[in-house]
Design an enzyme around this catalytic site. Structure first.
Site, mmCIF file in Angstrom:
data_model
loop_
_atom_site.group_PDB
_atom_site.id
_atom_site.type_symbol
_atom_site.label_atom_id
_atom_site.label_comp_id
_atom_site.label_asym_id
_atom_site.label_seq_id
_atom_site.Cartn_x
_atom_site.Cartn_y
_atom_site.Cartn_z
ATOM 1 N N HIS A 1 -4.527 -3.639 5.954
ATOM 2 C CA HIS A 1 -4.286 -3.855 4.520
ATOM 3 C C HIS A 1 -5.622 -4.234 3.885
ATOM 4 C CE1 HIS A 1 -2.833 -5.171 0.694
ATOM 5 N NE2 HIS A 1 -3.325 -6.376 0.892
ATOM 6 N N ASP B 1 0.838 -1.203 0.000
ATOM 7 C CA ASP B 1 0.000 0.000 0.000
ATOM 8 C C ASP B 1 0.879 1.262 0.000
ATOM 9 O OD1 ASP B 1 -2.725 -1.467 0.766
ATOM 10 O OD2 ASP B 1 -1.116 -2.268 1.989
HETATM 11 P P1 NAI Z 1 -1.649 -18.574 -4.542
HETATM 12 O O1 NAI Z 1 -3.001 -19.183 -4.396
HETATM 13 O O2 NAI Z 1 -1.011 -18.503 -5.892
HETATM 14 O O3 NAI Z 1 -0.635 -19.375 -3.599
HETATM 15 C C1 NAI Z 1 -0.907 -19.691 -2.272
HETATM 16 C C2 NAI Z 1 -0.074 -20.909 -1.900
HETATM 17 O O4 NAI Z 1 -0.226 -21.107 -0.490
HETATM 18 C C3 NAI Z 1 -0.503 -22.186 -2.597
HETATM 19 O O5 NAI Z 1 0.636 -22.848 -3.105
HETATM 20 C C4 NAI Z 1 -1.166 -22.983 -1.475
HETATM 21 O O6 NAI Z 1 -1.014 -24.382 -1.644
HETATM 22 C C5 NAI Z 1 -0.377 -22.474 -0.267
HETATM 23 N N1 NAI Z 1 -1.043 -22.671 1.021
HETATM 24 C C6 NAI Z 1 -2.347 -22.576 1.336
HETATM 25 N N2 NAI Z 1 -2.555 -22.863 2.626
HETATM 26 C C7 NAI Z 1 -1.340 -23.135 3.158
HETATM 27 C C8 NAI Z 1 -0.899 -23.511 4.453
HETATM 28 N N3 NAI Z 1 -1.754 -23.695 5.455
HETATM 29 N N4 NAI Z 1 0.433 -23.691 4.640
HETATM 30 C C9 NAI Z 1 1.297 -23.551 3.628
HETATM 31 N N5 NAI Z 1 0.933 -23.209 2.378
HETATM 32 C C10 NAI Z 1 -0.366 -23.003 2.154
HETATM 33 O O7 NAI Z 1 -1.744 -17.134 -3.863
HETATM 34 P P2 NAI Z 1 -0.737 -15.878 -3.994
HETATM 35 O O8 NAI Z 1 -1.131 -15.061 -5.163
HETATM 36 O O9 NAI Z 1 0.659 -16.354 -3.897
HETATM 37 O O10 NAI Z 1 -1.157 -15.055 -2.698
HETATM 38 C C11 NAI Z 1 -0.912 -15.544 -1.397
HETATM 39 C C12 NAI Z 1 -1.594 -14.679 -0.355
HETATM 40 O O11 NAI Z 1 -1.061 -13.362 -0.368
HETATM 41 C C13 NAI Z 1 -3.111 -14.530 -0.539
HETATM 42 O O12 NAI Z 1 -3.705 -14.655 0.741
HETATM 43 C C14 NAI Z 1 -3.252 -13.112 -1.037
HETATM 44 O O13 NAI Z 1 -4.502 -12.556 -0.681
HETATM 45 C C15 NAI Z 1 -2.139 -12.423 -0.275
HETATM 46 N N6 NAI Z 1 -1.713 -11.122 -0.797
HETATM 47 C C16 NAI Z 1 -1.354 -10.162 0.139
HETATM 48 C C17 NAI Z 1 -0.952 -8.907 -0.253
HETATM 49 C C18 NAI Z 1 -0.592 -7.867 0.772
HETATM 50 O O14 NAI Z 1 -0.302 -6.728 0.380
HETATM 51 N N7 NAI Z 1 -0.563 -8.147 2.064
HETATM 52 C C19 NAI Z 1 -0.890 -8.547 -1.683
HETATM 53 C C20 NAI Z 1 -1.247 -9.628 -2.581
HETATM 54 C C21 NAI Z 1 -1.641 -10.863 -2.132
#
Ligand code: NAI
Length: 330
Positions: free
Chosen positions: A190, A162
């Protein structure tokens, strides 16, 4: 040469992981003289994909990459970790209510907070990226406090994306380079309620608020653009903002570990008796100073009536999230 440090990354097979791991291994996060061992956690069904990512890490032949561990066991992933980037989270499925999302993630982050406190280095630095990141960090911290051992101040949520989004919007508005801006702040959660605040910011010494001098733009363009940027990127790309999220995680950890001469927005547990009236322990976006591997919330900034209202709104949202997970923390 330096001894390697251990960096645990969860959600290693995901989109953000794919942008993040290579940059950690190349030294962008902890410095070009700091060897790292990556400890990758993902779900059992993602282990094959993690192996594919490891093959690519190997094929980069990074001089600083001193080892890689892949596991579906948090106790293994967080063993002796110096840094933990908690990226994996439960995404919102079809028909899932916000409360369901909070408790599904609550279950993940209580387990992970406990596993970190039991296994990691006592001085571990933890950054939660997985959403809802402030409340997930709050939950991990609460679970860790029950165990003891680690520093409760070292459980952070990521507001840096952000912060960086706000800088890019200010740059576009003023025609000044991003690098000219100092002392940006993003308060709160966030989420679209975050309050990006450039009242204290400077650009080459000029006050940014005076430079912009456009209250209508601030309220009707700037804040909604920064607040809804994630949705705009999903709409345009068909995928979420993974590369910029990974970049922000690198920035947050880099500045925390190695220091910064600028203010850094971090989602950190509100200090007891802070001057902004945020209840102790709520993981909230604050302006921070980073020096010598530690951080400090910058206290005593003036909060005018407009800002007070914005800060209250994002705090109210976080308090609602906190109430929704309160039963899980007993
Ligand atoms: P993605 O769906 O591509 O990858 C998530 C991965 O986490 C998958 O490989 C899944 O198997 C794994 N996973 C799920 N539960 C798990 C657990 N209990 N232990 C270990 N691994 C686990 O998602 P992406 O795009 O990589 O995003 C990840 C997170 O980041 C989402 O929650 C998204 O909302 C968040 N995010 C946060 C931002 C921020 O500014 N704080 C910005 C963009 C995304």
């Amino acid at each position: 040469s330096k001894a390697p440090v251990r960096v645990a990354v969860t959600g290693a097979a995901g989109q953000i992981g794919y942008s993040l791991l290579f940059r950690i291994a190349s030294g962008e996060m902890l410095g070009k003289d700091q060897p790292v061992i990556l400890q990758l956690l993902d779900l059992p069904q993602a282990q094959k994909a993690v192996q594919g990512v490891i093959m690519e890490l190997e094929d980069c032949a990074f001089p600083l990459l001193a080892g890689v561990v892949a596991t579906d066991d948090p106790n293994v992933a967080f063993k002796d970790a110096d840094y933990c980037l908690l990226v994996g989270a439960r995404p919102r499925g079809p028909g899932m209510e916000r409360a369901d999302l909070l408790t599904a993630n609550g279950a993940i982050f209580t387990v992970q907070g406990k596993a970190i406190a039991e296994n990691a280095n006592e001085n571990v630095k933890v950054l939660v990226v997985g959403n809802p990141c402030n409340t997930n960090a709050y939950i991990a911290r609460a679970a860790a406090i029950k165990v003891g051992r680690t520093n409760p101040n070292n459980y952070h949520g990521m507001l840096r994306l952000d912060h960086n989004r706000a800088l890019s919007q200010l740059s576009a508005k003023t025609g000044r380079p991003v690098s000219s801006f100092k002392q940006m702040v993003v308060w709160g959660n966030h989420s679209p309620t975050m309050y990006a605040d450039y009242r204290f910011a400077t650009s080459n010494g000029d006050n940014v608020k005076a430079l912009v001098n456009d209250a209508v733009w601030n309220n009707d363009v700037f804040l909604p653009t920064v607040g809804k940027r994630g949705a705009a990127i999903i709409d345009a790309r068909g995928l979420s903002s993974a590369a910029s999220a990974a970049n922000a995680a690198i920035d947050h950890m880099h500045d925390w570990a190695l220091g910064s001469d600028d203010w850094v927005t971090m989602g950190v547990p509100a200090p007891a008796g802070n001057s902004y009236g945020i209840p102790e322990g709520v993981v909230f976006g604050f302006p921070c100073e980073c020096k010598g591997g530690s951080f400090k919330v910058i206290e005593g900034l003036e909060i005018d009536a407009y800002s007070k209202e914005k800060i209250q709104k994002t705090l109210d949202e976080l308090e609602g999230e906190r109430a929704a997970v309160a039963d899980m923390l007993k």
